[in-house]
Motif scaffolding. Structure first.
Motif, PDB file in Angstrom:
ATOM      1  N   LEU A  37     -12.598 -34.343  17.363  1.00 21.30           N
ATOM      2  CA  LEU A  37     -12.928 -33.589  18.569  1.00 21.30           C
ATOM      3  C   LEU A  37     -11.693 -32.882  19.118  1.00 21.30           C
ATOM      4  CD1 LEU A  37     -14.824 -32.856  20.948  1.00 21.30           C
ATOM      5  CD2 LEU A  37     -14.174 -35.053  21.981  1.00 21.30           C
ATOM      6  N   ALA A  41     -10.982 -28.787  19.208  1.00 19.54           N
ATOM      7  CA  ALA A  41     -10.718 -28.148  20.500  1.00 19.54           C
ATOM      8  C   ALA A  41      -9.374 -27.407  20.474  1.00 19.54           C
ATOM      9  CB  ALA A  41     -10.723 -29.195  21.617  1.00 19.54           C
ATOM     10  N   LYS A  89      -4.575 -26.354  26.790  1.00 17.74           N
ATOM     11  CA  LYS A  89      -5.216 -27.267  25.848  1.00 17.74           C
ATOM     12  C   LYS A  89      -4.784 -28.715  26.099  1.00 17.74           C
ATOM     13  CE  LYS A  89      -6.000 -23.885  22.161  1.00 17.74           C
ATOM     14  NZ  LYS A  89      -5.649 -23.440  20.802  1.00 17.74           N
ATOM     15  N   ASN A  92      -6.758 -30.007  28.967  1.00 18.96           N
ATOM     16  CA  ASN A  92      -8.134 -30.316  28.578  1.00 18.96           C
ATOM     17  C   ASN A  92      -8.229 -31.598  27.754  1.00 18.96           C
ATOM     18  OD1 ASN A  92      -9.402 -28.175  29.870  1.00 18.96           O
ATOM     19  ND2 ASN A  92      -9.184 -26.793  28.123  1.00 18.96           N
ATOM     20  N   LEU A  96     -10.615 -34.495  28.967  1.00 19.55           N
ATOM     21  CA  LEU A  96     -11.744 -34.981  28.165  1.00 19.55           C
ATOM     22  C   LEU A  96     -11.546 -36.443  27.787  1.00 19.55           C
ATOM     23  CD1 LEU A  96     -11.296 -35.224  24.786  1.00 19.55           C
ATOM     24  CD2 LEU A  96     -11.180 -32.751  24.996  1.00 19.55           C
ATOM     25  N   ARG A 112     -25.195 -32.632  21.620  1.00 21.78           N
ATOM     26  CA  ARG A 112     -24.522 -31.380  21.916  1.00 21.78           C
ATOM     27  C   ARG A 112     -24.281 -31.223  23.413  1.00 21.78           C
ATOM     28  NH1 ARG A 112     -27.820 -27.984  19.654  1.00 21.78           N
ATOM     29  NH2 ARG A 112     -26.685 -27.627  17.708  1.00 21.78           N
ATOM     30  N   LEU A 115     -21.382 -33.403  24.533  1.00 19.26           N
ATOM     31  CA  LEU A 115     -20.114 -32.872  24.037  1.00 19.26           C
ATOM     32  C   LEU A 115     -19.694 -31.633  24.827  1.00 19.26           C
ATOM     33  CD1 LEU A 115     -20.693 -33.283  20.195  1.00 19.26           C
ATOM     34  CD2 LEU A 115     -18.860 -34.372  21.508  1.00 19.26           C
ATOM     35  N   GLN A 116     -20.643 -30.751  25.107  1.00 23.34           N
ATOM     36  CA  GLN A 116     -20.317 -29.532  25.835  1.00 23.34           C
ATOM     37  C   GLN A 116     -19.981 -29.781  27.295  1.00 23.34           C
ATOM     38  OE1 GLN A 116     -23.621 -26.819  23.707  1.00 23.34           O
ATOM     39  NE2 GLN A 116     -22.254 -25.629  24.982  1.00 23.34           N
ATOM     40  N   VAL A 121     -14.561 -27.925  25.467  1.00 25.13           N
ATOM     41  CA  VAL A 121     -15.500 -28.088  24.352  1.00 25.13           C
ATOM     42  C   VAL A 121     -16.686 -27.147  24.550  1.00 25.13           C
ATOM     43  CG1 VAL A 121     -17.002 -29.661  23.076  1.00 25.13           C
ATOM     44  CG2 VAL A 121     -14.827 -30.487  24.023  1.00 25.13           C
ATOM     45  N   THR A 125     -17.332 -25.890  19.071  1.00 27.18           N
ATOM     46  CA  THR A 125     -16.631 -27.163  18.889  1.00 27.18           C
ATOM     47  C   THR A 125     -17.623 -28.313  18.788  1.00 27.18           C
ATOM     48  OG1 THR A 125     -14.646 -26.411  20.038  1.00 27.18           O
ATOM     49  CG2 THR A 125     -15.004 -28.778  19.957  1.00 27.18           C
ATOM     50  N   ALA A 126     -18.615 -28.321  19.662  1.00 28.95           N
ATOM     51  CA  ALA A 126     -19.628 -29.376  19.629  1.00 28.95           C
ATOM     52  C   ALA A 126     -20.353 -29.393  18.289  1.00 28.95           C
ATOM     53  CB  ALA A 126     -20.626 -29.179  20.774  1.00 28.95           C
TER      54      ALA A 126
END
Length: 219
Positions: A37, A41, A89, A92, A96, A112, A115-116, A121, A125-126
């Motif tokens: 993940l 990302a 990044k 994030n 996350l 999904r 994840l979103q 993300v 990415t998801a």
């Protein structure tokens, strides 16, 4: 944009991809769902090679969200500063990681929507995580897939969402799980943006691209 190829053509193209590479693999290095993940990302506007160089040291000491939180934003930044947009990044990744610990028991979710909901993300990415880790037939459309889909006519669309739908609608079910990997690899190494290697293309005779090249000369 080439017209949508018929079913027989799409099926034959993916059958050839499957025969040549039965189990295609993504090129981002990871050891578990969390590191996958994070790697995906981080790969936005960056190359897989560049991400792998940056994350080897990072994942050696922080391969869970708990360890990533212990490392902290500055620690993450120190490892990924060679990647584009590294400051945002890094923020994030920490955000996350906190959400995974607080809301998901430290586990990467397999839906999904969940994840979103994580910072940094998006749908692509998801879909990569769903496909690579959970084995879902999710189609992560990047620039390579968008180009290949539209050039060849296998899965054309005016935007990435349309190409994703075209893959889901036109690629036979048995090829759905690996479809995006075959298309990414084809776009990365054969159907390149500036000079496609049509002379060694597995699906040249099936392709609708009007400007096919062979040894740099229009065929």
């Amino acid at each position: 944009m080439s017209p949508q190829a018929d079913y027989a053509t799409v099926r034959e193209a993916f059958a050839r991809f499957a025969e040549a590479e039965p189990e295609p693999k993504g090129e981002l290095e990871h050891v578990n769902a969390f590191t996958l993940l994070v790697a995906v990302a981080l790969s936005a506007q960056a190359t897989d090679v560049g991400v792998n160089k940056a994350t080897r040291g990072l994942f050696a000491i922080a391969d869970t969200p708990e360890k990533m939180l212990e490392l902290g934003e500055e620690g993450v930044t120190a490892h990924i500063r060679t990647i584009g947009l590294y400051r945002n990044k890094a923020k994030n990744v920490i955000k996350l990681s906190r959400i995974l610990v607080d809301q998901f028991g430290g586990q990467v979710p397999s839906s999904r929507a969940a994840l979103q909901s994580l910072p940094g993300v998006g749908r692509k990415t998801a879909n990569v995580v769903l496909s690579m880790w959970w084995g879902h037939p999710a189609q992560a459309v990047d620039t390579h897939i968008f180009r290949v889909g539209n050039r060849t006519g296998l899965c054309p669309g005016r935007d990435v969402d349309a190409v994703e739908r075209a893959i889901e609608d036109h690629v036979p079910v048995e090829f759905q799980r690996h479809a995006h990997h075959w298309l990414i690899l084809h776009g990365r190494y054969i159907c390149k943006a500036r000079k496609p290697a049509c002379g060694v293309c597995l699906i040249r005779d099936l392709c609708a691209f009007p400007d096919k090249l062979q040894n740099g000369v229009a065929a």
